[in-house]
Design a protein around this motif. Sequence first.
Motif, PDB file in Angstrom:
ATOM      1  N   ALA A  37       0.822  -1.209   0.000  1.00  9.55           N
ATOM      2  CA  ALA A  37       0.000   0.000   0.000  1.00  9.55           C
ATOM      3  C   ALA A  37       0.860   1.264   0.000  1.00  9.55           C
ATOM      4  CB  ALA A  37      -0.927   0.001   1.208  1.00  9.55           C
ATOM      5  N   MET A  38       1.934   1.244   0.766  1.00  8.94           N
ATOM      6  CA  MET A  38       2.811   2.406   0.823  1.00  8.94           C
ATOM      7  C   MET A  38       3.528   2.623  -0.501  1.00  8.94           C
ATOM      8  SD  MET A  38       4.248   2.055   4.708  1.00  8.94           S
ATOM      9  CE  MET A  38       5.365   3.422   4.597  1.00  8.94           C
ATOM     10  N   GLU A  39       3.969   1.553  -1.128  1.00  9.46           N
ATOM     11  CA  GLU A  39       4.652   1.680  -2.417  1.00  9.46           C
ATOM     12  C   GLU A  39       3.711   2.254  -3.480  1.00  9.46           C
ATOM     13  OE1 GLU A  39       7.690   2.026  -4.796  1.00  9.46           O
ATOM     14  OE2 GLU A  39       7.914   1.300  -2.739  1.00  9.46           O
ATOM     15  N   LYS A  40       2.472   1.779  -3.502  1.00  9.00           N
ATOM     16  CA  LYS A  40       1.491   2.308  -4.456  1.00  9.00           C
ATOM     17  C   LYS A  40       1.256   3.798  -4.218  1.00  9.00           C
ATOM     18  CE  LYS A  40      -2.241   0.163  -5.542  1.00  9.00           C
ATOM     19  NZ  LYS A  40      -3.513  -0.589  -5.490  1.00  9.00           N
ATOM     20  N   ARG A  41       1.148   4.196  -2.970  1.00  6.58           N
ATOM     21  CA  ARG A  41       0.913   5.596  -2.621  1.00  6.58           C
ATOM     22  C   ARG A  41       2.106   6.464  -3.004  1.00  6.58           C
ATOM     23  NH1 ARG A  41      -2.601   9.639  -2.158  1.00  6.58           N
ATOM     24  NH2 ARG A  41      -2.065  11.036  -0.460  1.00  6.58           N
ATOM     25  N   ILE A  42       3.304   5.978  -2.771  1.00  6.27           N
ATOM     26  CA  ILE A  42       4.517   6.720  -3.130  1.00  6.27           C
ATOM     27  C   ILE A  42       4.573   6.944  -4.633  1.00  6.27           C
ATOM     28  CG2 ILE A  42       7.040   6.535  -3.276  1.00  6.27           C
ATOM     29  CD1 ILE A  42       6.896   5.166  -0.455  1.00  6.27           C
ATOM     30  N   VAL A  43       4.298   5.903  -5.403  1.00  8.55           N
ATOM     31  CA  VAL A  43       4.305   6.025  -6.868  1.00  8.55           C
ATOM     32  C   VAL A  43       3.267   7.049  -7.315  1.00  8.55           C
ATOM     33  CG1 VAL A  43       3.793   4.779  -9.014  1.00  8.55           C
ATOM     34  CG2 VAL A  43       5.255   3.734  -7.276  1.00  8.55           C
ATOM     35  N   MET A  44       2.078   6.972  -6.742  1.00  6.45           N
ATOM     36  CA  MET A  44       1.019   7.907  -7.112  1.00  6.45           C
ATOM     37  C   MET A  44       1.409   9.351  -6.783  1.00  6.45           C
ATOM     38  SD  MET A  44      -2.974   7.984  -6.011  1.00  6.45           S
ATOM     39  CE  MET A  44      -2.680   8.794  -4.442  1.00  6.45           C
ATOM     40  N   LEU A  45       1.987   9.575  -5.615  1.00  5.34           N
ATOM     41  CA  LEU A  45       2.388  10.926  -5.226  1.00  5.34           C
ATOM     42  C   LEU A  45       3.510  11.452  -6.107  1.00  5.34           C
ATOM     43  CD1 LEU A  45       2.226  10.629  -1.334  1.00  5.34           C
ATOM     44  CD2 LEU A  45       0.703  11.961  -2.825  1.00  5.34           C
ATOM     45  N   LYS A  46       4.438  10.597  -6.472  1.00  7.46           N
ATOM     46  CA  LYS A  46       5.531  11.013  -7.342  1.00  7.46           C
ATOM     47  C   LYS A  46       4.997  11.409  -8.717  1.00  7.46           C
ATOM     48  CE  LYS A  46       9.431   8.685  -5.198  1.00  7.46           C
ATOM     49  NZ  LYS A  46      10.472   7.667  -5.344  1.00  7.46           N
ATOM     50  N   LYS A  47       4.015  10.647  -9.211  1.00  7.45           N
ATOM     51  CA  LYS A  47       3.424  10.973 -10.511  1.00  7.45           C
ATOM     52  C   LYS A  47       2.735  12.340 -10.475  1.00  7.45           C
ATOM     53  CE  LYS A  47       2.506   6.414 -12.439  1.00  7.45           C
ATOM     54  NZ  LYS A  47       1.440   5.479 -12.834  1.00  7.45           N
ATOM     55  N   THR A  48       2.013  12.626  -9.407  1.00  3.91           N
ATOM     56  CA  THR A  48       1.283  13.887  -9.331  1.00  3.91           C
ATOM     57  C   THR A  48       2.228  15.071  -9.140  1.00  3.91           C
ATOM     58  OG1 THR A  48       0.868  13.622  -6.955  1.00  3.91           O
ATOM     59  CG2 THR A  48      -0.835  12.826  -8.462  1.00  3.91           C
ATOM     60  N   THR A  49       3.348  14.876  -8.489  1.00  2.00           N
ATOM     61  CA  THR A  49       4.290  15.994  -8.309  1.00  2.00           C
ATOM     62  C   THR A  49       5.110  16.242  -9.553  1.00  2.00           C
ATOM     63  OG1 THR A  49       5.945  14.538  -7.291  1.00  2.00           O
ATOM     64  CG2 THR A  49       4.454  15.694  -5.804  1.00  2.00           C
TER      65      THR A  49
END
Length: 51
Positions: A37-49
């Motif tokens: 779950a944390m890895e998915k969230r990190i990837v998503m946040l990196k994409k949005t930034t």
Amino acid sequence: MKEFDRFPKVMKKLVRYIKQEASLEQLEQFKKELDHAMEKRIVMLKKTTEN
């Protein structure tokens, strides 16, 4: 105020459960699920930034 006090209530309950009652199998499953779950969230946040 400790940093732990700022965590959501559900996180505090999970940590308490892990420290007091969780079996080895449960700990391994919790770790797997949380890491995923944390890895998915990190990837998503990196994409949005990046955008």
